[in-house]
Design a protein around this motif. Structure first.
Motif, PDB file in Angstrom:
ATOM      1  N   SER A   2       0.823  -1.213   0.000  1.00 11.64           N
ATOM      2  CA  SER A   2       0.000   0.000   0.000  1.00 11.64           C
ATOM      3  C   SER A   2       0.851   1.254   0.000  1.00 11.64           C
ATOM      4  O   SER A   2       0.570   2.221  -0.712  1.00 11.64           O
ATOM      5  CB  SER A   2      -0.934   0.011   1.220  1.00 11.64           C
ATOM      6  OG  SER A   2      -1.804  -1.094   1.198  1.00 11.64           O
ATOM      7  N   ARG A   3       1.904   1.227   0.822  1.00 12.51           N
ATOM      8  CA  ARG A   3       2.729   2.426   0.903  1.00 12.51           C
ATOM      9  C   ARG A   3       3.391   2.738  -0.431  1.00 12.51           C
ATOM     10  O   ARG A   3       3.428   3.891  -0.873  1.00 12.51           O
ATOM     11  CB  ARG A   3       3.781   2.272   1.992  1.00 12.51           C
ATOM     12  CG  ARG A   3       4.708   3.461   2.053  1.00 12.51           C
ATOM     13  CD  ARG A   3       5.363   3.674   3.322  1.00 12.51           C
ATOM     14  NE  ARG A   3       4.558   3.498   4.467  1.00 12.51           N
ATOM     15  CZ  ARG A   3       4.371   4.461   5.353  1.00 12.51           C
ATOM     16  NH1 ARG A   3       4.889   5.645   5.120  1.00 12.51           N
ATOM     17  NH2 ARG A   3       3.669   4.260   6.427  1.00 12.51           N
ATOM     18  N   GLN A   4       3.905   1.711  -1.096  1.00 11.61           N
ATOM     19  CA  GLN A   4       4.538   1.939  -2.385  1.00 11.61           C
ATOM     20  C   GLN A   4       3.533   2.494  -3.385  1.00 11.61           C
ATOM     21  O   GLN A   4       3.811   3.457  -4.106  1.00 11.61           O
ATOM     22  CB  GLN A   4       5.137   0.641  -2.913  1.00 11.61           C
ATOM     23  CG  GLN A   4       6.258   0.076  -2.062  1.00 11.61           C
ATOM     24  CD  GLN A   4       6.774  -1.232  -2.628  1.00 11.61           C
ATOM     25  OE1 GLN A   4       6.499  -1.570  -3.770  1.00 11.61           O
ATOM     26  NE2 GLN A   4       7.513  -1.976  -1.817  1.00 11.61           N
ATOM     27  N   ILE A   5       2.348   1.852  -3.439  1.00 14.93           N
ATOM     28  CA  ILE A   5       1.319   2.282  -4.387  1.00 14.93           C
ATOM     29  C   ILE A   5       0.904   3.722  -4.098  1.00 14.93           C
ATOM     30  O   ILE A   5       0.748   4.543  -5.015  1.00 14.93           O
ATOM     31  CB  ILE A   5       0.099   1.348  -4.329  1.00 14.93           C
ATOM     32  CG1 ILE A   5       0.490  -0.084  -4.712  1.00 14.93           C
ATOM     33  CG2 ILE A   5      -1.015   1.862  -5.234  1.00 14.93           C
ATOM     34  CD1 ILE A   5       0.994  -0.231  -6.122  1.00 14.93           C
ATOM     35  N   LYS A   6       0.723   4.040  -2.806  1.00  9.23           N
ATOM     36  CA  LYS A   6       0.291   5.389  -2.449  1.00  9.23           C
ATOM     37  C   LYS A   6       1.373   6.418  -2.771  1.00  9.23           C
ATOM     38  O   LYS A   6       1.066   7.542  -3.194  1.00  9.23           O
ATOM     39  CB  LYS A   6      -0.081   5.444  -0.971  1.00  9.23           C
ATOM     40  CG  LYS A   6      -1.379   4.692  -0.652  1.00  9.23           C
ATOM     41  CD  LYS A   6      -1.704   4.710   0.825  1.00  9.23           C
ATOM     42  CE  LYS A   6      -2.998   3.939   1.103  1.00  9.23           C
ATOM     43  NZ  LYS A   6      -3.313   3.903   2.555  1.00  9.23           N
ATOM     44  N   LEU A   7       2.617   6.041  -2.559  1.00  6.00           N
ATOM     45  CA  LEU A   7       3.693   6.958  -2.908  1.00  6.00           C
ATOM     46  C   LEU A   7       3.719   7.223  -4.417  1.00  6.00           C
ATOM     47  O   LEU A   7       3.880   8.364  -4.868  1.00  6.00           O
ATOM     48  CB  LEU A   7       5.044   6.386  -2.452  1.00  6.00           C
ATOM     49  CG  LEU A   7       5.311   6.368  -0.942  1.00  6.00           C
ATOM     50  CD1 LEU A   7       6.613   5.662  -0.650  1.00  6.00           C
ATOM     51  CD2 LEU A   7       5.335   7.780  -0.388  1.00  6.00           C
ATOM     52  N   ILE A   8       3.540   6.157  -5.188  1.00  4.37           N
ATOM     53  CA  ILE A   8       3.488   6.307  -6.651  1.00  4.37           C
ATOM     54  C   ILE A   8       2.306   7.179  -7.052  1.00  4.37           C
ATOM     55  O   ILE A   8       2.407   8.046  -7.931  1.00  4.37           O
ATOM     56  CB  ILE A   8       3.415   4.923  -7.329  1.00  4.37           C
ATOM     57  CG1 ILE A   8       4.727   4.153  -7.090  1.00  4.37           C
ATOM     58  CG2 ILE A   8       3.139   5.058  -8.816  1.00  4.37           C
ATOM     59  CD1 ILE A   8       4.683   2.720  -7.540  1.00  4.37           C
ATOM     60  N   GLU A   9       1.154   6.968  -6.390  1.00  2.42           N
ATOM     61  CA  GLU A   9      -0.038   7.748  -6.702  1.00  2.42           C
ATOM     62  C   GLU A   9       0.172   9.226  -6.333  1.00  2.42           C
ATOM     63  O   GLU A   9      -0.247  10.126  -7.081  1.00  2.42           O
ATOM     64  CB  GLU A   9      -1.241   7.184  -5.946  1.00  2.42           C
ATOM     65  CG  GLU A   9      -2.552   7.927  -6.180  1.00  2.42           C
ATOM     66  CD  GLU A   9      -3.016   7.869  -7.619  1.00  2.42           C
ATOM     67  OE1 GLU A   9      -3.833   8.732  -7.990  1.00  2.42           O
ATOM     68  OE2 GLU A   9      -2.571   6.973  -8.362  1.00  2.42           O
TER      69      GLU A   9
END
Length: 575
Positions: free
Chosen positions: A242-249
């Protein structure tokens, strides 16, 4: 037992190293070799942990192997060189198992890279420390050898049979799927049957690190699927990304925001250039509509711009509004409260719009320039309101400049002696008020005025004295009318006063006030000291009694001449 364990650990995604009590490596799995830049066939035997991980000749400072007492679940952030100037960031976990030390490594290089990328995109914003989510410390369990080792792994590991039934799972799984008492792997994801795109629907044989992504309640889970080394089932490794995806978003949103702001600034520059170079105000307003509707969620919009005379509209433009809505807004906008700026709110509902926002354009000297009415779902977002102001402020300044240009042109419509409007401008104003009466049912009235004894003054005292008489009359008339009224000199001694938003009775009251208060006992002093009376005869008519301009003018003239005859009953008529 150790051989069986090491065979299993080669299939685990986490990097695992088993040490003796003197730093010597008993076993390093393939993931550990890959992380440190070693070939997969590298056994690690006769090597030490500090040379294997850090290519150092001495043990790490504060290494738990130097302590007299064992430390369970010891955790540390480390940087592992891979050779050729490459390195990775990792979390190192050290725990006791029987007579050995077990090191597990978690690669956090991607998280660190994403965090740095996010900070670069934020530019001038204050850097914030983004904490990497900890996996939670694993609690050793000596009940079962395999279960104990699995519980030390930071990643959630599940072994399943060929029928998708869960055979074993480690404690990290509770961090990924808290409170899920699942019997089958797909139940962990909240499903009642295998996923439609599951790569293991035909069996786990031949699968090797096949990855799938899942979105569960706003969280993103990455699942790695590998055939089990112990049978026909599979080995599943779940990781919360989730953290990676949210950072990318967040990075994507920041880039979109920057792109959007660049587009806004470009459009503002284009609109500014058009305002300076293009004499066609309709093109400027059309460009304004295109820009405003492309960046803001607006359903309808109406623009009304005042003319140089208060209480008249020079320009009307709209998007998606009906003719009835434009008429209703125009009627309310032309009210005295709005035009005299006693009121700065306007109550109107636009069809299919939950909310309306009136924006009044005000000139540099406080005069009212125009009104922009926007209709949409809701105008409460601060950024959206600031964006609206960003486009409407230059438009208001542009419209004010247009009106200033029209005022310069207006000089051709004024009487050179008195500065009042002339007959040509009066005719235009009468046509405008009559059209407004037809379209909006707003009445108007006409007052005809004629100066008495002007010829006697010219003949007896000269034309300069006659001009002073005309100026005195024009000054008194102009001082007693409203800002929305028009006083025009249409001949040598003839004046017409146009009264918007007035009927026959209001015009009659105006005439009585002029006769009884304003021009009662007024004189001008001649060169010989004589006090010469200033006398004016009046007549009036309103649109609520007479349907055409010609009939109103004729009726006002008739009453004016009637008043003039009455005047000469008391004063001697001059020629």
């Amino acid at each position: 037992m150790l051989d069986e364990l090491t065979g299993f650990l080669d299939f685990v995604q986490a990097s695992v190293i088993i040490l003796d009590q003197s730093y010597g490596i008993i076993f390093a799995n393939k993931a550990a070799c890959s992380m440190t830049g070693r070939p997969p066939s590298f056994s690690g035997h006769s090597d030490t942990c500090f040379s294997f991980l850090f290519r150092e000749t001495d043990p790490c400072k504060n290494c738990p192997l130097d302590e007299d007492t064992n430390q369970e679940n010891w955790e540390q952030s480390v940087i592992i060189p891979r050779g050729s100037g490459e390195f990775i960031y990792a979390r190192r976990f050290i725990a006791d198992w029987q007579d050995y030390k077990v090191i597990t490594l978690q690669d956090v290089t991607r998280e660190i890279t994403l965090l740095r990328s996010l900070e670069l995109n934020r530019k001038e914003q204050q850097a914030k420390n983004v904490l990497l989510e900890r996996r939670g410390k694993e609690i050793l369990s000596e009940q079962k050898l395999l279960q104990g080792i699995l519980d030390y792994l930071p990643e959630a590991v599940v072994s399943v049979r060929g029928s998708f039934e869960i055979d074993r799972k480690n404690k990290a799984l509770d961090n990924i799927f808290p409170g899920r008492d699942a019997q089958r792997c797909y139940e962990l994801l909240g499903n009642t049957r295998p996923c439609s795109d599951c790569p293991a629907r035909e069996g786990f044989a031949g699968l090797n690190d096949i990855r799938k992504s899942h979105s569960i309640g706003g969280y993103y889970i990455t699942e790695s699927i590998t055939a089990s080394p112990f049978g026909s089932g599979g080995l599943l490794v779940f990781r919360d990304t989730s953290r990676q995806i949210k950072l990318i978003e967040q990075i994507r949103q920041q880039r979109e925001t920057i792109l959007r702001k660049n587009q806004i600034m470009g459009n503002l520059a284009d609109m500014g250039a058009m305002m300076q170079k293009d004499p066609n105000h309709n093109k400027v307003i059309e460009f304004f509509w295109e820009v405003l509707f492309s960046f803001i969620d607006i359903k309808k919009a109406i623009l009304l711009v005042n003319d140089i005379r208060v209480g008249t509209i020079w320009l009307t433009s709209h998007r998606e509004a009906t003719e009835e809505e434009i008429r209703e807004l125009s009627r309310k906008y032309l009210s005295r409260d709005i035009q005299n700026q006693h009121k700065r709110t306007i109550d109107i509902e636009l069809e299919s719009c939950r909310q309306t926002m009136p924006l009044f354009f005000q000139g540099r000297v406080g005069s009212l320039v125009g009104l922009l009415l926007l209709g949409g779902e809701q105008f409460g977002d601060r950024e959206e309101i600031e964006l609206i102001d960003l486009f409407t402020e230059p438009l208001g300044a542009y419209l004010e400049n247009c009106l200033l240009s029209r005022k310069l042109e207006e000089k051709a419509n004024t009487d050179p002696l008195t500065g009042l409007y002339n007959r040509g401008y009066l005719d235009q104003a009468l046509d405008y008020e009559h059209d407004k009466f037809i379209e909006l049912n707003i009445h108007y009235a006409i007052v005809a005025a004629d100066v008495n004894l002007l010829k006697k003054v010219n003949d007896s005292y000269g034309h300069e004295a006659g001009d002073r008489l005309i100026l005195k009359v024009s000054q008194l008339l102009e001082s007693e009318v409203r800002s929305t009224d028009i006083v025009a000199r249409i001949g040598g001694d003839e004046f017409v006063i146009l009264l918007p938003e007035a009927g026959d009775d209001a015009a009659y009251s105006f005439v009585r006030r002029m006769e009884e208060d304003v021009f009662n006992g007024v004189y001008i002093t001649m060169e010989d000291g004589e006090h010469f009376p200033v006398a004016v005869s009046f007549g009036s008519a309103g649109s609520d009694r007479y349907s055409s301009i010609d009939r109103m003018l004729k009726e006002a003239d008739r009453l004016m001449y009637q008043a003039k005859e009455k005047f000469y009953e008391e004063f001697e008529k001059y020629r």
